[in-house]
Design a protein around this motif. Structure first.
Motif, mmCIF file in Angstrom:
data_model
loop_
_atom_site.group_PDB
_atom_site.id
_atom_site.type_symbol
_atom_site.label_atom_id
_atom_site.label_comp_id
_atom_site.label_asym_id
_atom_site.label_seq_id
_atom_site.Cartn_x
_atom_site.Cartn_y
_atom_site.Cartn_z
ATOM 1 N N HIS A 213 -24.929 -49.734 7.443
ATOM 2 C CA HIS A 213 -25.692 -49.864 6.211
ATOM 3 C C HIS A 213 -26.923 -48.942 6.191
ATOM 4 O O HIS A 213 -27.584 -48.825 5.165
ATOM 5 C CB HIS A 213 -26.137 -51.317 6.013
ATOM 6 C CG HIS A 213 -24.992 -52.281 5.959
ATOM 7 N ND1 HIS A 213 -24.095 -52.319 4.918
ATOM 8 C CD2 HIS A 213 -24.581 -53.241 6.839
ATOM 9 C CE1 HIS A 213 -23.183 -53.259 5.136
ATOM 10 N NE2 HIS A 213 -23.468 -53.826 6.308
ATOM 11 N N GLY A 214 -27.192 -48.326 7.322
ATOM 12 C CA GLY A 214 -28.339 -47.433 7.399
ATOM 13 C C GLY A 214 -27.957 -45.989 7.124
ATOM 14 O O GLY A 214 -26.821 -45.672 6.744
ATOM 15 N N ARG A 215 -28.894 -45.110 7.342
ATOM 16 C CA ARG A 215 -28.689 -43.672 7.145
ATOM 17 C C ARG A 215 -27.664 -43.144 8.138
ATOM 18 O O ARG A 215 -27.755 -43.405 9.329
ATOM 19 C CB ARG A 215 -30.038 -42.983 7.345
ATOM 20 C CG ARG A 215 -30.071 -41.514 7.068
ATOM 21 C CD ARG A 215 -31.496 -40.974 7.163
ATOM 22 N NE ARG A 215 -32.203 -41.441 8.336
ATOM 23 C CZ ARG A 215 -33.093 -40.715 9.011
ATOM 24 N NH1 ARG A 215 -33.379 -39.489 8.620
ATOM 25 N NH2 ARG A 215 -33.717 -41.230 10.057
ATOM 26 N N GLN A 216 -26.673 -42.406 7.654
ATOM 27 C CA GLN A 216 -25.631 -41.851 8.512
ATOM 28 C C GLN A 216 -25.869 -40.355 8.703
ATOM 29 O O GLN A 216 -25.803 -39.576 7.750
ATOM 30 C CB GLN A 216 -24.249 -42.103 7.902
ATOM 31 C CG GLN A 216 -23.903 -43.567 7.751
ATOM 32 C CD GLN A 216 -23.990 -44.322 9.061
ATOM 33 O OE1 GLN A 216 -23.341 -43.944 10.042
ATOM 34 N NE2 GLN A 216 -24.775 -45.384 9.095
ATOM 35 N N LEU A 217 -26.156 -39.965 9.949
ATOM 36 C CA LEU A 217 -26.568 -38.592 10.235
ATOM 37 C C LEU A 217 -25.435 -37.704 10.723
ATOM 38 O O LEU A 217 -25.516 -36.486 10.633
ATOM 39 C CB LEU A 217 -27.695 -38.599 11.270
ATOM 40 C CG LEU A 217 -28.942 -39.401 10.871
ATOM 41 C CD1 LEU A 217 -29.970 -39.356 11.988
ATOM 42 C CD2 LEU A 217 -29.529 -38.874 9.575
ATOM 43 N N GLY A 218 -24.406 -38.313 11.283
ATOM 44 C CA GLY A 218 -23.263 -37.526 11.725
ATOM 45 C C GLY A 218 -23.479 -36.806 13.046
ATOM 46 O O GLY A 218 -24.487 -36.988 13.730
ATOM 47 N N ILE A 219 -22.526 -35.954 13.379
ATOM 48 C CA ILE A 219 -22.538 -35.216 14.647
ATOM 49 C C ILE A 219 -23.075 -33.807 14.406
ATOM 50 O O ILE A 219 -22.664 -33.126 13.483
ATOM 51 C CB ILE A 219 -21.128 -35.145 15.251
ATOM 52 C CG1 ILE A 219 -20.664 -36.560 15.635
ATOM 53 C CG2 ILE A 219 -21.098 -34.221 16.472
ATOM 54 C CD1 ILE A 219 -19.241 -36.622 16.137
ATOM 55 N N GLN A 220 -24.016 -33.391 15.257
ATOM 56 C CA GLN A 220 -24.527 -32.021 15.211
ATOM 57 C C GLN A 220 -23.986 -31.265 16.415
ATOM 58 O O GLN A 220 -23.907 -31.811 17.519
ATOM 59 C CB GLN A 220 -26.050 -31.989 15.220
ATOM 60 C CG GLN A 220 -26.629 -30.579 15.131
ATOM 61 C CD GLN A 220 -28.111 -30.565 14.819
ATOM 62 O OE1 GLN A 220 -28.598 -31.371 14.028
ATOM 63 N NE2 GLN A 220 -28.851 -29.657 15.432
ATOM 64 N N THR A 221 -23.612 -30.023 16.194
ATOM 65 C CA THR A 221 -22.985 -29.214 17.235
ATOM 66 C C THR A 221 -23.887 -28.061 17.640
ATOM 67 O O THR A 221 -24.526 -27.433 16.796
ATOM 68 C CB THR A 221 -21.636 -28.650 16.737
ATOM 69 O OG1 THR A 221 -20.829 -29.735 16.261
ATOM 70 C CG2 THR A 221 -20.900 -27.931 17.866
ATOM 71 N N TRP A 222 -23.931 -27.814 18.929
ATOM 72 C CA TRP A 222 -24.689 -26.694 19.488
ATOM 73 C C TRP A 222 -23.735 -25.720 20.163
ATOM 74 O O TRP A 222 -22.710 -26.120 20.723
ATOM 75 C CB TRP A 222 -25.696 -27.173 20.535
ATOM 76 C CG TRP A 222 -26.947 -27.771 19.981
ATOM 77 C CD1 TRP A 222 -28.159 -27.177 19.822
ATOM 78 C CD2 TRP A 222 -27.119 -29.132 19.531
ATOM 79 N NE1 TRP A 222 -29.074 -28.054 19.291
ATOM 80 C CE2 TRP A 222 -28.473 -29.255 19.109
ATOM 81 C CE3 TRP A 222 -26.264 -30.225 19.433
ATOM 82 C CZ2 TRP A 222 -28.973 -30.447 18.605
ATOM 83 C CZ3 TRP A 222 -26.761 -31.415 18.918
ATOM 84 C CH2 TRP A 222 -28.107 -31.514 18.511
ATOM 85 N N ARG A 223 -24.089 -24.458 20.125
ATOM 86 C CA ARG A 223 -23.323 -23.422 20.794
ATOM 87 C C ARG A 223 -24.164 -22.834 21.916
ATOM 88 O O ARG A 223 -25.341 -22.503 21.729
ATOM 89 C CB ARG A 223 -22.966 -22.313 19.816
ATOM 90 C CG ARG A 223 -21.835 -21.422 20.304
ATOM 91 C CD ARG A 223 -20.470 -22.020 20.008
ATOM 92 N NE ARG A 223 -20.170 -22.021 18.594
ATOM 93 C CZ ARG A 223 -19.228 -22.763 18.043
ATOM 94 N NH1 ARG A 223 -18.503 -23.587 18.793
ATOM 95 N NH2 ARG A 223 -18.990 -22.707 16.743
ATOM 96 N N GLN A 224 -23.576 -22.732 23.089
ATOM 97 C CA GLN A 224 -24.206 -22.037 24.204
ATOM 98 C C GLN A 224 -23.603 -20.639 24.258
ATOM 99 O O GLN A 224 -22.385 -20.484 24.345
ATOM 100 C CB GLN A 224 -23.971 -22.787 25.509
ATOM 101 C CG GLN A 224 -24.643 -24.162 25.524
ATOM 102 C CD GLN A 224 -24.383 -24.928 26.804
ATOM 103 O OE1 GLN A 224 -23.360 -24.743 27.462
ATOM 104 N NE2 GLN A 224 -25.307 -25.805 27.161
ATOM 105 N N MET A 225 -24.475 -19.623 24.177
ATOM 106 C CA MET A 225 -24.003 -18.253 24.030
ATOM 107 C C MET A 225 -24.725 -17.325 25.002
ATOM 108 O O MET A 225 -25.838 -17.622 25.449
ATOM 109 C CB MET A 225 -24.217 -17.778 22.582
ATOM 110 C CG MET A 225 -23.645 -18.722 21.542
ATOM 111 S SD MET A 225 -23.928 -18.179 19.830
ATOM 112 C CE MET A 225 -22.715 -16.863 19.700
#
Length: 271
Positions: A213-225
């Protein structure tokens, strides 16, 4: 509109710190993790403190992109210079966002924001240990004033680190949210790792308690380069050529056949 040809790249000075902090806090509107780790108001003095602490340190190189005609700060960057021997400040190995967050939180490891900041640092340090030589450059941050986006400012700043790396034949490391990865792809970097974090797990406790019922932020992805050194590139090419030679060794083509070798006979080595 300002063109990239009207941008001067200059070393940073203590007199620039306040403006640099202002540009920094306005540059991460696309990064959801930053918004979880701190607010703009609370992080400004921390950024200023970090800049004052390291702006004269040879292990951290700061460069400003200044609009030539207006003398406005269009963006800036810093990168850590990590030699094979000698003591190097911890900041040289890290990204500004997670470093600033941990400095803000101090020893309050119970603060809900601490695990996110610490995990981002740990991921970067682990990735460097796996993929980089001891001597390397590490991109700490590249930020552009929103008014100067898409004008090549970040690319010209990045060239400072690339030119420095080329002059010493060192590799460069960066860990970046995928929303910003295009800058590095365009400048010859390649990915060596990717990870995602569910930002819902790092929300304030009262929001976590609200569940779905709260704020849904989802998955954040990072790239190592990384941008490899010339020596690494030559070694990788030699390995690839050796693998290719071993993969086709023993195959004697039928002189009457004009078709290429089948994939089963031509690719016997697993990469």
């Amino acid at each position: 509109m300002q063109s990239i040809l009207d941008i001067d790249i200059l070393p940073a000075q203590h007199s620039s710190v306040s403006t640099m902090a202002h540009v920094f806090i306005n540059s991460f509107d696309l990064d959801g993790s930053v918004k979880l780790m701190y607010t703009k108001d609370e992080i400004v003095p921390i950024i200023q403190e970090i800049l004052h602490d390291y702006i004269d340190d040879d292990a951290i190189q700061f460069r400003l992109a200044v609009a030539r005609h207006t003398r406005r700060l269009a963006g800036w960057m810093s990168f850590g210079v990590i030699p094979a021997l000698g003591r190097v400040p911890e900041f040289a190995f890290n990204e500004m966002t997670s470093w600033a967050a941990q400095k803000l939180i101090h020893s309050y490891a119970s603060d809900y924001r601490y695990p996110l900041a610490a995990q981002l640092e740990d991921r970067s340090r682990h990735g460097q240990s796996l993929h980089m030589l001891r001597h390397r450059l590490v991109i700490n941050t590249i930020v552009t004033d929103p008014e100067y986006r898409r004008l090549g400012v970040a690319g010209k700043l990045l060239r400072c680190a690339v030119d420095r790396a080329r002059s010493t034949d060192w590799a460069i490391w960066v860990q970046t949210p995928t929303v910003y990865e295009g800058l590095f792809w365009r400048n010859g970097f390649h990915d060596v790792g990717t990870f995602g974090l569910d930002l819902n797990a790092f929300k304030p406790p009262e929001e976590v308690a609200m569940g779905v019922h709260g704020r849904q932020l989802g998955i954040q992805t990072w790239r190592q380069m990384k941008l490899g050194s010339r020596a690494e590139s030559l070694l990788e090419r030699a390995i690839a050529e050796t693998a290719e030679a071993e993969g086709t060794r023993g195959h004697v083509p039928n002189p009457r056949s004009t078709s290429p070798p089948s994939s089963a006979s031509a690719n016997t080595t697993t990469h």
